[in-house]
Every structure is written in structure tokens, then in C-alpha cells.
Write a protein that holds these residues in place. Structure first.
Motif, short mmCIF file in Angstrom:
data_model
loop_
_atom_site.label_atom_id
_atom_site.label_comp_id
_atom_site.label_asym_id
_atom_site.label_seq_id
_atom_site.Cartn_x
_atom_site.Cartn_y
_atom_site.Cartn_z
N SER A 87 4.59 -84.45 83.12
CA SER A 87 6.15 -84.47 84.46
C SER A 87 7.41 -83.94 83.18
CB SER A 87 5.90 -85.42 85.36
OG SER A 87 4.40 -85.24 86.02
N LYS A 88 7.92 -85.19 83.01
CA LYS A 88 9.02 -84.88 82.37
C LYS A 88 9.23 -83.74 81.28
CE LYS A 88 9.48 -90.28 82.87
NZ LYS A 88 10.56 -91.63 81.89
N LEU A 89 8.38 -84.12 80.53
CA LEU A 89 8.49 -82.51 79.59
C LEU A 89 8.06 -81.44 80.53
CD1 LEU A 89 6.49 -83.94 77.20
CD2 LEU A 89 9.08 -83.95 77.27
N GLN A 90 7.76 -80.78 81.42
CA GLN A 90 7.55 -79.99 81.89
C GLN A 90 9.18 -79.26 83.00
OE1 GLN A 90 4.53 -79.49 85.60
NE2 GLN A 90 4.67 -77.54 85.58
N GLY A 91 9.55 -80.70 83.27
CA GLY A 91 10.61 -80.53 84.43
C GLY A 91 12.19 -79.83 83.14
N LEU A 92 11.76 -80.84 82.23
CA LEU A 92 13.06 -80.27 81.03
C LEU A 92 12.98 -79.90 80.70
CD1 LEU A 92 13.55 -84.15 79.62
CD2 LEU A 92 14.73 -82.39 80.96
N THR A 93 11.71 -78.83 80.01
CA THR A 93 11.34 -77.42 79.62
C THR A 93 11.97 -76.48 80.92
OG1 THR A 93 9.62 -77.72 78.70
CG2 THR A 93 9.88 -75.85 78.74
N ILE A 94 11.64 -76.60 82.08
CA ILE A 94 12.71 -75.03 83.62
C ILE A 94 13.61 -75.60 83.41
CG2 ILE A 94 11.19 -74.72 85.29
CD1 ILE A 94 8.69 -75.63 85.34
N GLY A 95 14.09 -76.96 83.56
CA GLY A 95 15.44 -77.05 84.44
C GLY A 95 16.36 -78.03 82.89
N GLU A 96 17.00 -78.50 83.30
CA GLU A 96 18.45 -78.81 82.50
C GLU A 96 17.61 -80.99 82.30
OE1 GLU A 96 18.65 -75.20 82.42
OE2 GLU A 96 19.32 -76.37 84.04
N ASP A 97 17.53 -81.19 83.80
CA ASP A 97 17.44 -82.80 83.76
C ASP A 97 16.76 -83.17 84.77
OD1 ASP A 97 18.01 -85.17 83.02
OD2 ASP A 97 20.15 -85.23 83.75
N TYR A 98 16.39 -84.25 84.29
CA TYR A 98 14.53 -84.54 85.22
C TYR A 98 15.10 -86.16 85.43
CZ TYR A 98 9.92 -85.39 86.52
OH TYR A 98 8.88 -85.62 87.44
N MET A 99 15.08 -86.26 87.04
CA MET A 99 15.40 -87.78 87.11
C MET A 99 14.41 -88.17 88.17
SD MET A 99 19.75 -88.34 88.17
CE MET A 99 19.11 -90.15 88.17
N VAL A 100 13.99 -89.81 87.65
CA VAL A 100 12.62 -90.36 88.01
C VAL A 100 13.26 -91.10 89.66
CG1 VAL A 100 10.87 -92.07 89.11
CG2 VAL A 100 11.13 -90.69 86.25
N LYS A 101 13.04 -90.58 91.10
CA LYS A 101 12.82 -91.23 92.23
C LYS A 101 12.05 -93.00 91.93
CE LYS A 101 12.87 -87.41 95.12
NZ LYS A 101 12.64 -87.05 96.41
N PRO A 102 12.89 -93.71 92.37
CA PRO A 102 13.46 -94.17 93.30
C PRO A 102 14.99 -94.37 92.13
CG PRO A 102 13.14 -96.03 93.19
CD PRO A 102 11.79 -95.38 92.86
N PHE A 103 15.99 -94.10 92.62
CA PHE A 103 17.29 -93.67 91.23
C PHE A 103 18.37 -94.10 92.05
CE2 PHE A 103 16.57 -89.35 93.57
CZ PHE A 103 18.21 -89.22 94.10
N ASP A 104 19.54 -94.55 91.29
CA ASP A 104 20.94 -94.86 91.88
C ASP A 104 22.17 -94.07 91.82
OD1 ASP A 104 23.73 -95.72 91.53
OD2 ASP A 104 23.18 -98.09 90.64
N PRO A 105 22.15 -93.29 93.33
CA PRO A 105 22.60 -92.50 93.24
C PRO A 105 23.92 -91.99 92.47
CG PRO A 105 22.52 -93.00 95.85
CD PRO A 105 21.85 -94.49 94.42
N ARG A 106 24.53 -93.00 91.39
CA ARG A 106 25.38 -93.60 90.48
C ARG A 106 25.17 -92.67 89.36
NH1 ARG A 106 27.23 -99.76 91.01
NH2 ARG A 106 24.72 -99.75 90.75
N GLU A 107 24.17 -92.64 88.97
CA GLU A 107 23.20 -91.98 88.42
C GLU A 107 23.10 -90.84 88.40
OE1 GLU A 107 20.07 -92.67 85.08
OE2 GLU A 107 19.96 -93.68 86.20
#
Length: 223
Positions: A87-107
Motif C-alpha cells: 500500500s505504501k509503495l502504491q501511494g508513493l508511486t501515485i503521489g508524493e508522500d504517504y502517512m499511516v493513520k493514526p499520525f501526529d498532526p505535527r508530523e
């Protein structure tokens, strides 16, 4: 990082509401959609997309492919509960970045800041005008709306910008633009009028005419 238009596509109303408030507090203009039904109608006004992967109807990947196919150079950050490598690789192939939920909004904010700086450069904002001094480019409202300046208009605008908040006389302009065949000082008035029209400064608040002296590019809004 104020003034950028951010499209957030998130169907979770709790996450969406929190993120919208955080982004707005940081100075971003947020357009929040809960699905992709009318995303393509607003995408040309946007500077970045924060895209949930799991959405009702088309998923975030399909929607992002449509955005990319429009030929718009808009960075996309995917948000997803999926943490597997495929999933990460698919996201990084289509878009520019990928973050997994839950995440820190500061990041997320830090990643957005770095991506916007990398993608668009460092900008100075004067009211609704965004100025990239390094690349000598001017934008209106959104980084997708570049002002189409001629070579001489660009030279005059950035001469004003480099001397912002200072009055430049017609003599200054004529000395700076010495290579012009037409030495008529009124030519400066003509070009500045065209620049004002292109940057929607019809009231002369940004490029101000100082009667009897010259012109000044103001970095503040007149009271």
C-alpha cells in the motif's frame, strides 16, 4: 506557510474536522470534501491535496490518478490506515508522500511545509500576490495561477520588489531600463498600468503611485 490552498479529501468527519481546524490555524485555506464526487471541479484552485485512501465510491488512488491525468503539477499526500508495504509503495508511486493513520498532526504539518517549499519554492505574500524572487515568478491566490508577465513587465515588477517600500522615480526606471529604444518616461506608466491589471491591483494598493515622485511597491495594506 500562509495562503496555500489545500484540498483535504477525508470521509471521517471527526478526523476531517480536527484537521481542518489545525490547518486553518496554521494559515492554510482548506477545502474539505468527504468524497471525490466534485473534486475535479475545484482541483485547479488547489496547491496541495491531502487524500484519504479509503473513500466512498472511488478510492483515493483512483481519484489521484484522475488529478494527475489532468496534467496539474499538484503534490498529493496520502493518509491511510493501511501500513503494509504494498500500500505504501502504491501511494508513493501515485503521489508524493504517504502517512499511516493514526499520525501526529505535527508530523503532517512539517511534511507539508517541506513539500510545499520544495515544490513551489520560497514565496513572499503581498495581499493576494505571491512572489518567488529566486525564480522571478508571480502568482495570484493559488500557486496554479501564474501571472503572465512580458520580459519588460517582469523586469519592472522585480525592480519594484527589490526596492519594496521605497519610492522609485521615473529617472530611476529610465536608468535601470536604459536599453529601451523608447526613452519616453511615459512608457513606464504604460507598463505599470498593465502590470497592475494583471495582478488585480486596480486600486493601486500594491503598486502605489506617489504623486509627483514615482511608484512604490507596498508590502503592507493601506488602512
Amino acid at each position: 506557510m500562509r495562503g496555500y490552498n489545500i484540498l483535504m479529501v477525508e470521509d471521517d468527519v471527526v478526523i476531517g474536522d480536527v484537521m481542518q481546524k489545525i490547518l486553518q490555524r496554521e494559515g492554510y485555506n482548506v477545502c474539505w470534501k468527504t468524497d471525490g464526487s466534485d473534486v475535479l471541479h475545484v482541483i485547479r484552485e488547489m496547491d496541495m491535496v491531502i487524500m484519504d485512501v479509503m473513500l466512498p465510491g472511488e478510492d483515493g488512488y483512483q481519484l489521484s490518478k484522475k488529478i494527475k491525468h489532468l496534467g496539474l503539477n499538484i503534490p498529493i499526500i496520502f493518509l491511510s490506515a493501511r501500513s503494509d508495504m504494498d500500500s505504501k509503495l502504491q501511494g508513493l508511486t501515485i503521489g508524493e508522500d504517504y502517512m499511516v493513520k493514526p499520525f501526529d498532526p505535527r508530523e503532517l504539518l512539517l511534511r507539508m511545509k517541506k513539500m510545499l517549499e520544495k515544490h513551489y519554492g520560497m514565496f513572499t505574500q503581498i495581499q493576494h500576490v505571491y512572489i518567488d524572487a529566486e525564480r522571478r515568478r508571480v502568482f495570484l491566490m493559488s500557486m496554479q495561477h501564474e501571472v503572465d508577465l512580458t520580459a519588460i513587465e517582469r523586469k519592472i515588477f522585480f525592480y519594484l520588489y527589490e526596492n519594496r517600500d521605497r519610492i522609485l522615480t521615473k529617472e530611476h526606471f529610465m536608468a535601470y531600463l536604459w536599453q529601451l529604444e523608447d526613452r519616453n518616461p511615459n512608457i513606464v506608466n504604460v507598463h505599470i498600468k498593465k502590470i497592475r491589471a494583471k495582478i488585480n491591483d486596480h486600486a493601486g494598493e500594491i503598486i502605489q503611485n506617489i504623486y509627483g515622485e514615482g511608484y512604490r511597491l507596498n508590502t503592507y495594506r493601506k488602512p
